[in-house]
Motif scaffolding. Structure first.
Motif, mmCIF file in Angstrom:
data_model
loop_
_atom_site.group_PDB
_atom_site.id
_atom_site.type_symbol
_atom_site.label_atom_id
_atom_site.label_comp_id
_atom_site.label_asym_id
_atom_site.label_seq_id
_atom_site.Cartn_x
_atom_site.Cartn_y
_atom_site.Cartn_z
ATOM 1 N N GLN A 84 -17.667 3.343 1.736
ATOM 2 C CA GLN A 84 -17.202 1.969 1.551
ATOM 3 C C GLN A 84 -16.206 2.018 0.440
ATOM 4 O O GLN A 84 -16.430 2.704 -0.663
ATOM 5 C CB GLN A 84 -18.314 0.941 0.951
ATOM 6 C CG GLN A 84 -18.041 -0.400 0.811
ATOM 7 C CD GLN A 84 -18.914 -1.112 -0.091
ATOM 8 O OE1 GLN A 84 -19.666 -0.754 -0.687
ATOM 9 N NE2 GLN A 84 -18.784 -2.530 0.215
ATOM 10 N N PRO A 85 -15.031 1.370 0.791
ATOM 11 C CA PRO A 85 -13.744 1.445 -0.494
ATOM 12 C C PRO A 85 -14.411 0.797 -1.762
ATOM 13 O O PRO A 85 -14.924 -0.142 -1.567
ATOM 14 C CB PRO A 85 -12.761 0.564 0.320
ATOM 15 C CG PRO A 85 -13.119 0.472 1.866
ATOM 16 C CD PRO A 85 -14.631 0.730 1.712
ATOM 17 N N GLY A 89 -6.616 3.995 5.041
ATOM 18 C CA GLY A 89 -6.814 3.979 6.589
ATOM 19 C C GLY A 89 -5.733 4.673 7.386
ATOM 20 O O GLY A 89 -6.101 5.611 8.284
ATOM 21 N N ASP A 144 0.771 -1.107 -0.021
ATOM 22 C CA ASP A 144 -0.135 0.168 -0.035
ATOM 23 C C ASP A 144 0.869 1.214 0.049
ATOM 24 O O ASP A 144 0.554 2.274 -0.423
ATOM 25 C CB ASP A 144 -0.966 0.012 1.143
ATOM 26 C CG ASP A 144 -2.131 -0.826 1.071
ATOM 27 O OD1 ASP A 144 -2.005 -1.944 0.256
ATOM 28 O OD2 ASP A 144 -3.156 -0.663 1.732
ATOM 29 N N GLY A 203 -4.697 1.156 -1.447
ATOM 30 C CA GLY A 203 -5.317 -0.104 -0.781
ATOM 31 C C GLY A 203 -6.040 0.561 0.484
ATOM 32 O O GLY A 203 -5.993 1.663 0.839
ATOM 33 N N ILE A 204 -6.530 -0.335 1.345
ATOM 34 C CA ILE A 204 -7.211 -0.238 2.508
ATOM 35 C C ILE A 204 -6.259 0.630 3.711
ATOM 36 O O ILE A 204 -6.723 1.510 4.194
ATOM 37 C CB ILE A 204 -8.193 -1.456 3.018
ATOM 38 C CG1 ILE A 204 -9.293 -1.587 2.269
ATOM 39 C CG2 ILE A 204 -8.401 -1.201 4.484
ATOM 40 C CD1 ILE A 204 -10.351 -2.360 2.736
ATOM 41 N N MET A 221 -12.473 6.126 -2.066
ATOM 42 C CA MET A 221 -13.271 6.135 -1.045
ATOM 43 C C MET A 221 -13.785 7.711 -1.168
ATOM 44 O O MET A 221 -13.078 8.516 -1.581
ATOM 45 C CB MET A 221 -12.719 6.154 0.209
ATOM 46 C CG MET A 221 -12.176 4.287 0.732
ATOM 47 S SD MET A 221 -11.528 4.245 2.236
ATOM 48 C CE MET A 221 -12.797 4.309 3.422
ATOM 49 N N MET A 260 -13.664 -0.328 7.802
ATOM 50 C CA MET A 260 -13.841 -0.017 6.503
ATOM 51 C C MET A 260 -14.162 -1.279 5.655
ATOM 52 O O MET A 260 -14.786 -1.252 4.377
ATOM 53 C CB MET A 260 -12.249 0.444 5.979
ATOM 54 C CG MET A 260 -12.042 1.964 6.404
ATOM 55 S SD MET A 260 -10.234 2.407 6.398
ATOM 56 C CE MET A 260 -10.086 2.443 4.673
ATOM 57 N N GLU A 261 -13.652 -2.563 5.970
ATOM 58 C CA GLU A 261 -13.937 -3.934 5.315
ATOM 59 C C GLU A 261 -15.228 -4.131 5.635
ATOM 60 O O GLU A 261 -16.096 -5.006 4.916
ATOM 61 C CB GLU A 261 -12.869 -4.802 5.630
ATOM 62 C CG GLU A 261 -11.450 -4.438 5.302
ATOM 63 C CD GLU A 261 -10.560 -5.645 5.590
ATOM 64 O OE1 GLU A 261 -10.603 -6.397 6.492
ATOM 65 O OE2 GLU A 261 -9.666 -5.633 4.976
ATOM 66 N N ILE A 302 -11.420 -7.018 0.033
ATOM 67 C CA ILE A 302 -12.018 -6.326 0.971
ATOM 68 C C ILE A 302 -12.678 -7.130 2.046
ATOM 69 O O ILE A 302 -13.762 -7.920 1.577
ATOM 70 C CB ILE A 302 -12.861 -5.305 0.411
ATOM 71 C CG1 ILE A 302 -12.206 -4.316 -0.428
ATOM 72 C CG2 ILE A 302 -13.437 -4.394 1.330
ATOM 73 C CD1 ILE A 302 -13.014 -3.427 -1.536
ATOM 74 N N GLU A 362 -9.674 0.022 9.928
ATOM 75 C CA GLU A 362 -9.475 -0.749 8.697
ATOM 76 C C GLU A 362 -10.487 -1.916 8.875
ATOM 77 O O GLU A 362 -11.127 -2.236 7.754
ATOM 78 C CB GLU A 362 -7.873 -1.472 8.584
ATOM 79 C CG GLU A 362 -7.211 -0.662 8.104
ATOM 80 C CD GLU A 362 -6.152 0.156 9.067
ATOM 81 O OE1 GLU A 362 -6.395 -0.135 10.032
ATOM 82 O OE2 GLU A 362 -5.757 1.391 8.761
ATOM 83 N N MET A 386 -7.948 1.840 -5.733
ATOM 84 C CA MET A 386 -9.276 1.969 -4.838
ATOM 85 C C MET A 386 -9.442 3.229 -4.679
ATOM 86 O O MET A 386 -8.648 4.353 -4.688
ATOM 87 C CB MET A 386 -8.878 1.275 -3.815
ATOM 88 C CG MET A 386 -10.044 0.997 -2.665
ATOM 89 S SD MET A 386 -9.499 -0.263 -1.587
ATOM 90 C CE MET A 386 -9.473 -1.943 -2.322
#
Length: 604
Positions: A380-381, A363, A78, A358-359, A305, A563-564, A444, A560, A303
């Motif tokens: 949501q991502p 994050g 990431d 990425g998340i 958001m 977020m998932e 995710i 995180e 990705m």
């Protein structure tokens, strides 16, 4: 003075920052009685808490009369944007590999970048003191990796060192020695001195620093010529425009700090003070005849958001920065130094689309903003879709999972349900090594489920691979959520009565508002409940009926994990003191209307 510029690259948790610690101690950077602790380079609060490197950092040591500039880089895919730009400052790389795990996805990603830049590699196989390590097999795997990445003949002829960063020794064989002297000697022997082309000043800004006294500081390596204090220069920006400016002060890196100097020769890494409105990738060039260096290219984000202002009923209770202007300014400021990040305005003045790797990448940005006093709402991502050869395409990633053999079937089942395809299955010691190709959407929410199903034993890593045709819908969360019916304070009496409905994200005595997600339902479908109901008290008492309620403690979720966890019609409210999940539309009637419109769009 001789100079060597070297970057340390490795997969996360293979021991980069520990190796830098040992180099600092061995070269007597600290006084004998100085308390230094461990992981000296991870000096940011988030890095210390998570035990990972997020920002790349420079440090300089002197060994046998040679100045070695060491660059510590992040290990997570990431933060690949950090690695891609700082490799421009190096002439060689130390590739650090775990003696048990061997080359992992991130190792491949960063090594590929280093080989393309024609950097000279030194391979260090770390943790050879661990049980079930396999240094010889790992060495063969590294060679194979170099070969697959089209390394040159010279790069394939890499020197290898073995050792244990934790115990402070590295040798050119598996035999234990006193300290890390053989490795430092190897750096002087194998890493070339900087190659300096003829010509006037060129310095590409590859990193930013900030000081409350000096303002923004440009960091980079002098590619040719020399740069002096008070020198007039041209700043060639990435769009081709040229600004005239002047160098106010110059610093070089010395040990963990910086030293003020009047001139820096080509080949050394320095910090320049006094420039305004510069960005990463700009070139500091000669005043009269400026020539730009090639722009730094960074892989595209995969990705996005939606970042919005906090519009919940608890708006403004915690944070200092709550308006859309604050939010926009902070996001634009972040893009100056975070190359892999993009910010795009939306139709609404209160919302911005933020693109990242990425998340974890997104994050860390949200967590940093939260600690700075910002209040915001994030959605949501979503993965970024493209049209390739006329087909709708999505990003795919290579997923690697190491897991005890008894859990292998559960992992395979989880990944295949999310449209993943198994490529490799082999045994490494008492662990099963699995490799998959999976759409980024399938990742995710996968980590939490995988850790639950493997009793926390799975070690997973992934890296972006390529855009491939869309794989169709992927099932999301199985269960619905419990939603608060009205604003108020939760009571033990009410939560106790609702325990058979699911588990909670709140404890008794917490403030909640209408539309806030307070727990997970045991069944599919959302359920609106009242967690604020108090017990009706009368004068009548019966023995045993007022026994103390026993409520399971609330489930704590990290940013995180939230977020998932959330779905398309949900978002996360982030404030300095709280992370709450909620429905985008707080009113039940609004939610029903939104669901109907979504259904109609789907049919259309």
């Amino acid at each position: 003075m001789n100079i060597r510029n070297i970057a340390i690259i490795a997969h996360v948790d293979h021991g980069k920052t520990t190796l830098v610690d040992k180099i600092l101690h061995h070269t007597n950077v600290f006084r004998a009685n100085q308390e230094t602790g461990e992981l000296i380079m991870d000096n940011n609060d988030l890095e210390k808490e998570r035990g990972i490197t997020i920002l790349s950092k420079n440090v300089s040591v002197e060994y046998k009369g040679v100045k070695i500039n060491v660059i510590d880089t992040p290990g997570h895919a990431d933060f690949g944007g950090e690695v891609e730009r700082v490799l421009k400052m190096a002439d060689g790389v130390i590739l650090l590999v775990d003696a048990f795990e061997g080359p992992m996805p991130q190792t491949r990603f960063v090594l590929q970048k280093a080989l393309q830049l024609k950097l000279k590699p030194i391979v260090v196989i770390n943790k050879v003191d661990k049980a079930n390590c396999r240094p010889d097999e790992v060495h063969d795997a590294v060679f194979e990796l170099f070969f697959n990445l089209d390394a040159t003949e010279e790069q394939l002829n890499f020197p290898t060192y073995y050792g244990s960063g934790k115990n402070g020794w590295f040798n050119d064989s598996v035999t234990q020695c006193e300290d890390i002297t053989p490795l430092l000697d190897g750096i002087l022997k194998h890493v070339p001195e900087p190659q300096i082309p003829e010509g006037n000043l060129q310095l590409q800004i590859t990193s930013l620093d900030y000081s409350t006294f000096l303002g923004r500081i440009a960091v980079g390596r002098v590619a040719r010529g020399s740069i002096k204090e008070n020198q007039p220069i041209s700043l060639v920006q990435t769009d081709g425009s040229i600004k005239k400016s002047r160098v106010r002060e110059l610093y070089v890196f010395e040990a963990l700090g910086k030293k003020k100097v009047t001139e820096v020769e080509a080949g050394d890494i320095c910090a320049v003070v006094g420039l305004e409105d510069f960005n990463i990738g700009d070139t500091i060039a000669d005043f009269d005849a400026p020539e730009a260096l090639p722009v730094i290219s960074v892989d595209e984000p995969t990705m996005n958001m939606l970042f919005s202002i906090n519009n919940s009923p608890f708006f403004g209770k915690d944070g200092k920065f709550v308006t859309s202007r604050h939010l926009r300014d902070r996001l634009i400021k972040e893009t100056e130094k975070n190359l892999a990040l993009r910010v795009v305005d939306t139709d609404s003045a209160d919302s911005f689309l933020v693109y990242g790797r990425g998340i974890l990448h997104l994050g860390v940005l949200i967590e940093t903003m939260r600690r700075e006093g910002f209040e915001l709402t994030v959605g949501q991502p979503q993965v970024i879709l493209k049209t390739v050869d006329g087909k709708k395409s999505e990003p795919y990633e290579t997923l690697v999972v190491d897991v005890p053999q008894e859990f292998a079937s559960k992992v395979i089942d989880l990944v295949t349900r999310r449209k993943g395809e198994m490529l490799i299955m082999e045994t490494k010691g008492d662990m099963q090594h699995l490799e998959f190709e999976i759409p980024s959407r399938g990742l995710i929410g996968l980590r939490t489920q995988m850790l639950t199903n493997t009793a926390g034993e799975a070690v997973m890593a992934h890296r972006f691979n390529d855009y491939k045709p869309w794989k169709g819908p992927i099932p999301g969360r199985n269960n619905g959520v419990l939603i608060a019916k009205e604003a108020g304070t939760t009571t033990g009496y009410s939560l106790d009565k609702l325990q058979d409905r699911g588990f909670f994200f709140v404890d008794p005595g917490e403030d909640v508002y209408k539309g806030m997600i307070i727990g997970e339902n045991n069944k599919p479908g959302d359920l609106v409940v009242n967690p604020n109901e108090g017990k009706k008290l009368t004068n009548m008492r019966a023995s045993g009926s007022d026994a103390a309620t026993s409520i399971a403690p609330k489930t704590l979720m990290t940013l995180e994990e939230c977020m998932e966890y959330i779905q398309q019609d949900e978002c996360i409210e982030v404030t300095p003191n709280h992370i709450r999940m909620r429905k985008t539309y707080l009113d039940e009637e609004d939610r029903k209307r939104f669901a109907k419109s979504m259904k109609a769009d789907g049919v259309a």
